[in-house]
Design an enzyme around this catalytic site. Structure first.
Site, mmCIF file in Angstrom:
data_model
loop_
_atom_site.group_PDB
_atom_site.id
_atom_site.type_symbol
_atom_site.label_atom_id
_atom_site.label_comp_id
_atom_site.label_asym_id
_atom_site.label_seq_id
_atom_site.Cartn_x
_atom_site.Cartn_y
_atom_site.Cartn_z
ATOM 1 N N GLY A 34 -11.495 -4.150 3.432
ATOM 2 C CA GLY A 34 -11.952 -4.066 4.707
ATOM 3 C C GLY A 34 -12.636 -5.638 4.915
ATOM 4 O O GLY A 34 -13.384 -5.737 5.922
ATOM 5 N N SER B 19 -11.327 -7.988 6.682
ATOM 6 C CA SER B 19 -10.834 -8.372 8.038
ATOM 7 C C SER B 19 -12.108 -8.391 9.002
ATOM 8 O O SER B 19 -11.802 -9.165 9.868
ATOM 9 C CB SER B 19 -9.748 -7.672 8.664
ATOM 10 O OG SER B 19 -8.544 -7.882 7.833
ATOM 11 N N ASP C 202 -1.376 -1.263 -3.849
ATOM 12 C CA ASP C 202 -2.549 -0.646 -3.219
ATOM 13 C C ASP C 202 -2.805 0.379 -2.532
ATOM 14 O O ASP C 202 -2.053 1.129 -2.039
ATOM 15 C CB ASP C 202 -2.694 -1.860 -1.797
ATOM 16 C CG ASP C 202 -4.110 -1.923 -1.544
ATOM 17 O OD1 ASP C 202 -5.198 -2.114 -2.299
ATOM 18 O OD2 ASP C 202 -4.350 -2.292 -0.190
ATOM 19 N N SER D 276 0.815 -1.426 0.146
ATOM 20 C CA SER D 276 0.229 -0.053 -0.173
ATOM 21 C C SER D 276 0.791 1.239 0.099
ATOM 22 O O SER D 276 1.942 1.127 0.145
ATOM 23 C CB SER D 276 -0.820 0.045 1.159
ATOM 24 O OG SER D 276 -0.036 0.338 2.276
ATOM 25 N N THR E 266 -5.877 -6.295 8.078
ATOM 26 C CA THR E 266 -5.865 -6.038 9.616
ATOM 27 C C THR E 266 -5.865 -7.304 10.037
ATOM 28 O O THR E 266 -5.356 -7.634 11.187
ATOM 29 C CB THR E 266 -7.033 -5.296 9.976
ATOM 30 O OG1 THR E 266 -6.780 -3.893 9.396
ATOM 31 C CG2 THR E 266 -6.988 -5.129 11.365
ATOM 32 N N ASP F 10 -6.800 5.246 -5.804
ATOM 33 C CA ASP F 10 -7.655 5.332 -5.000
ATOM 34 C C ASP F 10 -7.969 6.985 -5.098
ATOM 35 O O ASP F 10 -7.347 7.703 -4.469
ATOM 36 C CB ASP F 10 -6.872 4.911 -3.455
ATOM 37 C CG ASP F 10 -8.041 5.174 -2.491
ATOM 38 O OD1 ASP F 10 -9.383 5.750 -3.060
ATOM 39 O OD2 ASP F 10 -7.913 4.808 -1.144
#
Length: 282
Positions: free
Chosen positions: A206, A208, A83, A50, A230, A105
């Site tokens: 998201g 996780s 990412d 990321s 995460t 993004d």
């Protein structure tokens, strides 16, 4: 085996209706854990770096070279992906380094700005032979596509995909980034509606915070690339804490980082097997 492309991994997941595990690299030990977990599971995975990870390391090249070396040395099919990049120059650098996929993004931008940024990334990605992922949430997306309560409108998602020419689209269906409890309720009906309208594979961020059974259901409803960070960090850190707690005098970082790597390897294997199971509906 030789480094594979994200396109190859994605096409295989599409063919059998499974979920492609896209797992975040934080440092060398996490890259090694992803590779080892993929080998144990007998499946492939995307090693994701990321923009936040790049910022932590100071630049992209060192961590990119490390992740790529790990992937090349592995017997599992692995690709390397950029990412959540908001910086267009970072995307250009990743493409120069040979990344086979990048995520632009622009979800915090106004619609027109997000479209313009994403169009440029998609154009550059095509020229480099790379897959380009983008993100969309509510109109304007000021809080990002995966802030709590945000949901993607299927018609808006279809217009965005058409206007930008992206290869993958991350959509908001009930998950949120950085959740440490697995309590998110994903909207399966919304996933089906978006999947029916959008002509490119969908990405769940998201993940996780999403329970196992809901992840499998989301894949079967139309999600194809499943991003996890995460949850892996939790497992890694818990093992480090346990090792240090058991030996307060420990000073050799290899011993506690090794414990984290080993624990994360097991979780990577479990997740890859879980995502693959979605393709074998009973």
């Amino acid at each position: 085996m030789p480094l594979v492309t994200t396109r190859e991994l994605l096409d295989a997941a599409i063919a059998d209706g499974s979920g492609l595990a896209a797992l975040n690299v934080l440092h060398l030990e996490t890259a090694e854990a992803i590779a080892a977990g993929a080998e144990a599971a007998g499946g492939g995975a995307v090693l994701q770096i990321s923009e936040n990870c790049v910022r932590f390391h100071g630049s992209l090249t060192p961590i990119a070279d490390a992740a790529t070396a790990v992937a090349r040395a592995s017997s599992a099919p692995l690709s390397v992906h950029l990412d959540h990049a908001e910086d267009a120059s970072l995307i250009a650098e990743a493409l120069r380094l040979g990344f086979s996929s990048v995520m632009v993004d622009g979800a915090r931008l106004a619609w027109e700005e997000n479209v313009a940024l994403t169009q440029g990334a998609a154009r550059d990605g095509r020229a480099a032979g790379a897959v380009v992922e983008a993100e969309i949430g509510e109109i304007g997306g000021k809080d990002g596509a995966h802030a709590p309560g945000v949901r993607t409108d299927p018609e808006e998602a279809a217009r965005f995909a058409e206007a930008t020419g992206v290869d993958l689209l991350a959509v908001a269906v009930g998950s949120s980034h950085a959740m440490t409890e697995r309590t998110a309720a994903v909207d399966l009906e919304l996933i089906e509606r978006i999947s029916a309208r959008v002509p490119v594979p969908l990405v769940l961020h998201g993940s996780s915070g999403v329970p196992d059974d809901a992840l499998v259901a989301a894949i079967r409803s139309g999600m194809r690339k499943i991003n996890v960070s995460t949850q892996l960090n939790k497992v890694f850190t818990a093992a480090v804490r346990e090792r240090l707690g058991a030996d307060p005098g420990l000073v050799d970082s290899r011993k506690y980082l090794g414990a984290g790597r080993e624990s994360m390897t097991g979780e990577v294997e479990r997740l890859i097997r879980l995502f693959a199971s979605a393709g074998s509906q009973e």
